[in-house]
Design a protein around this motif. Structure first.
Motif, PDB file in Angstrom:
ATOM      1  N   GLY A 142       0.834  -1.208   0.000  1.00  0.00           N
ATOM      2  CA  GLY A 142       0.000   0.000   0.000  1.00  0.00           C
ATOM      3  C   GLY A 142       0.865   1.252   0.000  1.00  0.00           C
ATOM      4  N   PHE A 143       0.235   2.351   0.280  1.00  0.00           N
ATOM      5  CA  PHE A 143       0.905   3.655   0.182  1.00  0.00           C
ATOM      6  C   PHE A 143       2.040   3.787   1.220  1.00  0.00           C
ATOM      7  CE2 PHE A 143       0.187   8.179   1.867  1.00  0.00           C
ATOM      8  CZ  PHE A 143       1.201   8.726   1.106  1.00  0.00           C
ATOM      9  N   ILE A 144       1.700   3.855   2.488  1.00  0.00           N
ATOM     10  CA  ILE A 144       2.741   4.070   3.511  1.00  0.00           C
ATOM     11  C   ILE A 144       3.634   2.831   3.619  1.00  0.00           C
ATOM     12  CG2 ILE A 144       3.174   4.591   5.949  1.00  0.00           C
ATOM     13  CD1 ILE A 144       0.318   5.906   5.978  1.00  0.00           C
ATOM     14  N   ASP A 173       0.715  -8.958   2.081  1.00  0.00           N
ATOM     15  CA  ASP A 173      -0.324  -8.053   1.578  1.00  0.00           C
ATOM     16  C   ASP A 173      -1.320  -8.856   0.747  1.00  0.00           C
ATOM     17  OD1 ASP A 173      -0.224  -4.667   1.036  1.00  0.00           O
ATOM     18  OD2 ASP A 173      -1.667  -5.899  -0.062  1.00  0.00           O
ATOM     19  N   LEU A 174      -2.589  -8.511   0.894  1.00  0.00           N
ATOM     20  CA  LEU A 174      -3.636  -9.204   0.137  1.00  0.00           C
ATOM     21  C   LEU A 174      -3.761  -8.652  -1.287  1.00  0.00           C
ATOM     22  CD1 LEU A 174      -5.984 -11.246   0.211  1.00  0.00           C
ATOM     23  CD2 LEU A 174      -7.424  -9.451   1.185  1.00  0.00           C
ATOM     24  N   THR A 223      -5.390  -5.843  -2.244  1.00  0.00           N
ATOM     25  CA  THR A 223      -6.738  -5.348  -2.509  1.00  0.00           C
ATOM     26  C   THR A 223      -6.602  -4.241  -3.547  1.00  0.00           C
ATOM     27  OG1 THR A 223      -6.619  -3.556  -0.890  1.00  0.00           O
ATOM     28  CG2 THR A 223      -7.338  -5.723  -0.063  1.00  0.00           C
ATOM     29  N   GLY A 269      -3.559  -2.190  -2.831  1.00  0.00           N
ATOM     30  CA  GLY A 269      -2.210  -2.768  -2.830  1.00  0.00           C
ATOM     31  C   GLY A 269      -1.704  -2.898  -4.255  1.00  0.00           C
ATOM     32  N   ASP A 320      -4.088 -12.997   3.395  1.00  0.00           N
ATOM     33  CA  ASP A 320      -5.129 -12.214   4.060  1.00  0.00           C
ATOM     34  C   ASP A 320      -4.928 -12.266   5.580  1.00  0.00           C
ATOM     35  OD1 ASP A 320      -7.494 -11.152   5.009  1.00  0.00           O
ATOM     36  OD2 ASP A 320      -8.779 -12.313   3.660  1.00  0.00           O
ATOM     37  N   ILE A 321      -4.826 -11.105   6.208  1.00  0.00           N
ATOM     38  CA  ILE A 321      -4.636 -11.099   7.678  1.00  0.00           C
ATOM     39  C   ILE A 321      -5.868 -11.612   8.430  1.00  0.00           C
ATOM     40  CG2 ILE A 321      -2.846  -9.303   7.732  1.00  0.00           C
ATOM     41  CD1 ILE A 321      -5.093  -7.313   8.615  1.00  0.00           C
ATOM     42  N   LEU A 333       0.619  -2.557   9.197  1.00  0.00           N
ATOM     43  CA  LEU A 333      -0.052  -1.442   8.493  1.00  0.00           C
ATOM     44  C   LEU A 333      -1.275  -1.878   7.705  1.00  0.00           C
ATOM     45  CD1 LEU A 333       3.331  -0.965   8.045  1.00  0.00           C
ATOM     46  CD2 LEU A 333       2.440   1.222   7.302  1.00  0.00           C
ATOM     47  N   SER A 350      -8.403   1.679   4.608  1.00  0.00           N
ATOM     48  CA  SER A 350      -7.910   2.960   5.112  1.00  0.00           C
ATOM     49  C   SER A 350      -8.710   4.198   4.695  1.00  0.00           C
ATOM     50  CB  SER A 350      -6.447   3.138   4.674  1.00  0.00           C
ATOM     51  OG  SER A 350      -6.396   3.333   3.264  1.00  0.00           O
ATOM     52  N   SER A 364      -1.228   3.314  13.664  1.00  0.00           N
ATOM     53  CA  SER A 364      -2.598   3.805  13.748  1.00  0.00           C
ATOM     54  C   SER A 364      -2.687   5.270  13.323  1.00  0.00           C
ATOM     55  CB  SER A 364      -3.154   3.583  15.153  1.00  0.00           C
ATOM     56  OG  SER A 364      -4.548   3.796  15.143  1.00  0.00           O
ATOM     57  N   TYR A 418     -14.309   3.811   9.951  1.00  0.00           N
ATOM     58  CA  TYR A 418     -12.858   3.624   9.824  1.00  0.00           C
ATOM     59  C   TYR A 418     -12.169   3.911  11.151  1.00  0.00           C
ATOM     60  CZ  TYR A 418      -7.996   4.968   8.913  1.00  0.00           C
ATOM     61  OH  TYR A 418      -6.623   5.101   8.992  1.00  0.00           O
ATOM     62  N   LYS A 429     -10.119   1.392  13.769  1.00  0.00           N
ATOM     63  CA  LYS A 429      -8.715   1.579  14.145  1.00  0.00           C
ATOM     64  C   LYS A 429      -8.605   1.736  15.664  1.00  0.00           C
ATOM     65  CE  LYS A 429      -5.525   1.940  11.855  1.00  0.00           C
ATOM     66  NZ  LYS A 429      -4.594   0.928  11.298  1.00  0.00           N
ATOM     67  N   SER A 480      -0.952  11.651  11.656  1.00  0.00           N
ATOM     68  CA  SER A 480      -1.897  12.514  10.945  1.00  0.00           C
ATOM     69  C   SER A 480      -1.945  12.146   9.447  1.00  0.00           C
ATOM     70  CB  SER A 480      -1.473  13.975  11.117  1.00  0.00           C
ATOM     71  OG  SER A 480      -0.207  14.160  10.510  1.00  0.00           O
ATOM     72  N   ASN A 493      -1.231  11.568   5.774  1.00  0.00           N
ATOM     73  CA  ASN A 493      -0.019  11.464   4.951  1.00  0.00           C
ATOM     74  C   ASN A 493      -0.317  11.871   3.518  1.00  0.00           C
ATOM     75  OD1 ASN A 493       2.101   8.798   6.107  1.00  0.00           O
ATOM     76  ND2 ASN A 493       0.687   9.963   7.341  1.00  0.00           N
TER      77      ASN A 493
HETATM   78  P1  NAD Z   1      -3.484   1.781   1.928  1.00  0.00           P
HETATM   79  O1  NAD Z   1      -4.960   1.619   1.804  1.00  0.00           O
HETATM   80  O2  NAD Z   1      -2.729   2.507   0.870  1.00  0.00           O
HETATM   81  O3  NAD Z   1      -2.801   0.341   2.049  1.00  0.00           O
HETATM   82  C1  NAD Z   1      -3.348  -0.689   2.811  1.00  0.00           C
HETATM   83  C2  NAD Z   1      -2.690  -1.979   2.369  1.00  0.00           C
HETATM   84  O4  NAD Z   1      -3.251  -3.048   3.173  1.00  0.00           O
HETATM   85  C3  NAD Z   1      -2.948  -2.357   0.896  1.00  0.00           C
HETATM   86  O5  NAD Z   1      -1.730  -2.720   0.281  1.00  0.00           O
HETATM   87  C4  NAD Z   1      -3.907  -3.532   0.971  1.00  0.00           C
HETATM   88  O6  NAD Z   1      -3.753  -4.452  -0.100  1.00  0.00           O
HETATM   89  C5  NAD Z   1      -3.528  -4.150   2.313  1.00  0.00           C
HETATM   90  N1  NAD Z   1      -4.625  -4.950   2.884  1.00  0.00           N
HETATM   91  C6  NAD Z   1      -5.912  -4.567   3.037  1.00  0.00           C
HETATM   92  N2  NAD Z   1      -6.633  -5.584   3.571  1.00  0.00           N
HETATM   93  C7  NAD Z   1      -5.763  -6.601   3.790  1.00  0.00           C
HETATM   94  C8  NAD Z   1      -5.902  -7.914   4.327  1.00  0.00           C
HETATM   95  N3  NAD Z   1      -7.089  -8.376   4.737  1.00  0.00           N
HETATM   96  N4  NAD Z   1      -4.809  -8.692   4.418  1.00  0.00           N
HETATM   97  C9  NAD Z   1      -3.597  -8.240   3.993  1.00  0.00           C
HETATM   98  N5  NAD Z   1      -3.410  -7.020   3.453  1.00  0.00           N
HETATM   99  C10 NAD Z   1      -4.483  -6.218   3.358  1.00  0.00           C
HETATM  100  O7  NAD Z   1      -3.252   2.428   3.354  1.00  0.00           O
HETATM  101  P2  NAD Z   1      -2.171   3.482   3.849  1.00  0.00           P
HETATM  102  O8  NAD Z   1      -2.684   4.840   3.602  1.00  0.00           O
HETATM  103  O9  NAD Z   1      -0.843   3.092   3.355  1.00  0.00           O
HETATM  104  O10 NAD Z   1      -2.245   3.226   5.429  1.00  0.00           O
HETATM  105  C11 NAD Z   1      -1.466   2.201   6.029  1.00  0.00           C
HETATM  106  C12 NAD Z   1      -1.741   2.180   7.521  1.00  0.00           C
HETATM  107  O11 NAD Z   1      -1.458   3.456   8.080  1.00  0.00           O
HETATM  108  C13 NAD Z   1      -3.191   1.874   7.865  1.00  0.00           C
HETATM  109  O12 NAD Z   1      -3.209   1.046   8.990  1.00  0.00           O
HETATM  110  C14 NAD Z   1      -3.783   3.236   8.171  1.00  0.00           C
HETATM  111  O13 NAD Z   1      -4.835   3.126   9.098  1.00  0.00           O
HETATM  112  C15 NAD Z   1      -2.590   3.932   8.774  1.00  0.00           C
HETATM  113  N6  NAD Z   1      -2.579   5.407   8.624  1.00  0.00           N
HETATM  114  C16 NAD Z   1      -2.764   5.976   7.397  1.00  0.00           C
HETATM  115  C17 NAD Z   1      -2.708   7.367   7.272  1.00  0.00           C
HETATM  116  C18 NAD Z   1      -2.868   8.042   5.933  1.00  0.00           C
HETATM  117  O14 NAD Z   1      -2.935   9.265   5.878  1.00  0.00           O
HETATM  118  N7  NAD Z   1      -2.911   7.317   4.824  1.00  0.00           N
HETATM  119  C19 NAD Z   1      -2.474   8.150   8.392  1.00  0.00           C
HETATM  120  C20 NAD Z   1      -2.277   7.525   9.632  1.00  0.00           C
HETATM  121  C21 NAD Z   1      -2.326   6.149   9.730  1.00  0.00           C
END
Ligand code: NAD
Ligand code: TYD
Length: 351
Positions: free
Chosen positions: A12-14, A35-36, A38, A41, A61-62, A83, A87, A131, A157, A161, A185, A187
């Motif tokens: 995913g992103f972060i 990573d699943l 989705t 991802g 899948d987690i 992570l 999201s 988180s 959401y 969390k 906060s 991202n």
């Molecule tokens: P994202 O949606 O870009 O990525 C989530 C990833 O999780 C994806 O690659 C997806 O394929 C994978 N995923 C989803 N369901 C799954 C499952 N059942 N099994 C395995 N993998 C699975 O999210 P993001 O923006 O990168 O955020 C990552 C984490 O950081 C999250 O926990 C989010 O709550 C937290 N967060 C995000 C932000 C933000 O601004 N984006 C800020 C603070 C915290």
């Protein structure tokens, strides 16, 4: 023997920024990315490191207890940086049960497998839960979220969390599992899926489409460049105190409408369009249900205890981000084809 670190949601992103950082920086660690894949991802996000010797991708899948048990047994991860999640707030409004399943049950299943593996010897083990500041709910015009601010989530959401954070703490208290939690906060940066405000608006400006601002646009968020988040996670992973929470933020509050105007002006400049062109695309649309007014983080604990601070200003980070999307139009085209079109139509009624 190499330290074996499981990073969930690494496609995913972060997660992709974190995986890249750890794989490149720590050749004495082996990084397992679970990573699943989705809609959020994307293995394209990790093309540059996918052949590294200290990296393994695992698709799974987690929320699948048997599968998770098996991989913990097989790889014996010393640490987990978790992570993987659903999201996006708007999607949680449409499908709250999926958020409960992935974010709550998925976290519990990981916690449980980790506990079963190490419950008799927790030495040098760590469960690091990633988180969000959204667990604290909404601020009024003043004040900041601190680590001891009460949880008060408003969206499915943030509620999911918040619940997962509670389970991490409960495993720490009940089973003596070493853990840390960080609440970060909003991202922004390269590889963010164009459902979130900044990449969605960049894409729409490039396509000359409306910019759908929810409500009156007077909602405030605190923005952090994703690379600085990955840097903070690295620090907390290595130096954070057991059973502590750290808030991470950019010291960088923006009202949505001001941010959107800045984004429009930067893009006009980079695209050689006359100033004001992109602002004409701004369209105020129906507000998000339960829309939190303001998020703002007090990041003094991580700054004073661990010496972390953001490395770029918002203008620099935003400029780098726009440049990345301009240089990666194929990535953007691929992520906005197919199912994205359906999502966009349902979410925005094609404004
Ligand atoms: P994202 O949606 O870009 O990525 C989530 C990833 O999780 C994806 O690659 C997806 O394929 C994978 N995923 C989803 N369901 C799954 C499952 N059942 N099994 C395995 N993998 C699975 O999210 P993001 O923006 O990168 O955020 C990552 C984490 O950081 C999250 O926990 C989010 O709550 C937290 N967060 C995000 C932000 C933000 O601004 N984006 C800020 C603070 C915290
Ligand atoms: P978002 O990027 O979805 O992050 P979050 O909801 O987790 O803060 O949204 C950031 C802000 O931008 C939030 O106040 C909602 C608003 N927003 C819009 O006005 N229009 C949009 O199309 C989107 C996606 C968000």
């Amino acid at each position: 023997m190499k330290k074996r670190i499981l990073i969930t949601g690494g496609a995913g992103f972060i997660g992709s920024h974190l995986v890249r950082r750890f794989v490149r920086k720590y050749s004495d660690y082996h990084i397992y990315n679970l990573d699943l894949l989705t809609y959020a991802g994307n293995l394209e996000n990790l093309k540059d490191i996918e052949r590294s010797e200290n990296y393994t991708f695992i698709k799974g899948d987690i929320t699948d207890q048997n599968f998770i048990n098996k991989i913990f047994e097989k790889y014996k991860f010393d640490s987990v940086i978790h992570l993987a999640a659903e999201s996006h707030v708007d999607r949680s409004i449409n499908d709250p049960l999926l958020f409960a399943k992935t974010n709550i049950l998925g976290t519990m299943i990981l916690l449980n497998s980790f506990k079963e593996l190490w419950k008799n010897n927790w030495t040098n083990k760590l469960f690091y839960h990633i988180s969000t500041d959204e667990v604290y709910g909404s601020l009024g015009e003043a004040g900041l979220f601190k680590e001891d601010t009460s949880y008060d989530p408003n969206s499915p959401y943030s509620a999911s969390k918040a619940s997962s954070d509670h389970f991490v703490r409960a495993y720490g208290e009940t089973y003596s599992m070493p853990y840390v939690i960080t609440n970060c906060s909003n991202n922004y940066g390269p590889y963010q899926f164009p459902e979130k405000l900044i990449p969605l608006f960049i894409n729409n400006i490039l396509c000359n489409k409306s910019l759908p601002v929810y409500g009156d646009g007077n909602y405030t968020r605190d923005w952090l460049y994703v690379v600085d988040h990955a840097k903070a996670i690295d620090l907390v992973f290595h130096k954070g105190k057991n059973r502590h929470t750290y808030n991470i933020g950019g010291f960088n509050e923006w009202k949505n409408i001001d941010l959107v105007k800045l984004l429009c002006d930067l893009l006009d400049e980079k695209l050689d369009r006359s100033k004001g062109t992109s602002r004409q695309l701004i369209t105020f649309v129906k507000d998000r249900a339960g829309h939190d007014l303001r998020y703002a983080i007090d990041a003094n604990k991580i700054q004073s205890e661990l010496g972390w601070s953001p490395s770029v200003t918002f203008e620099q980070g935003l400029s780098k981000t726009i440049d990345w999307y301009l240089q990666n139009k194929l990535w953007l085209e691929n992520t906005t084809s197919g199912r994205y079109k359906e999502y966009y139509k349902n979410q925005y009624n094609n404004v």
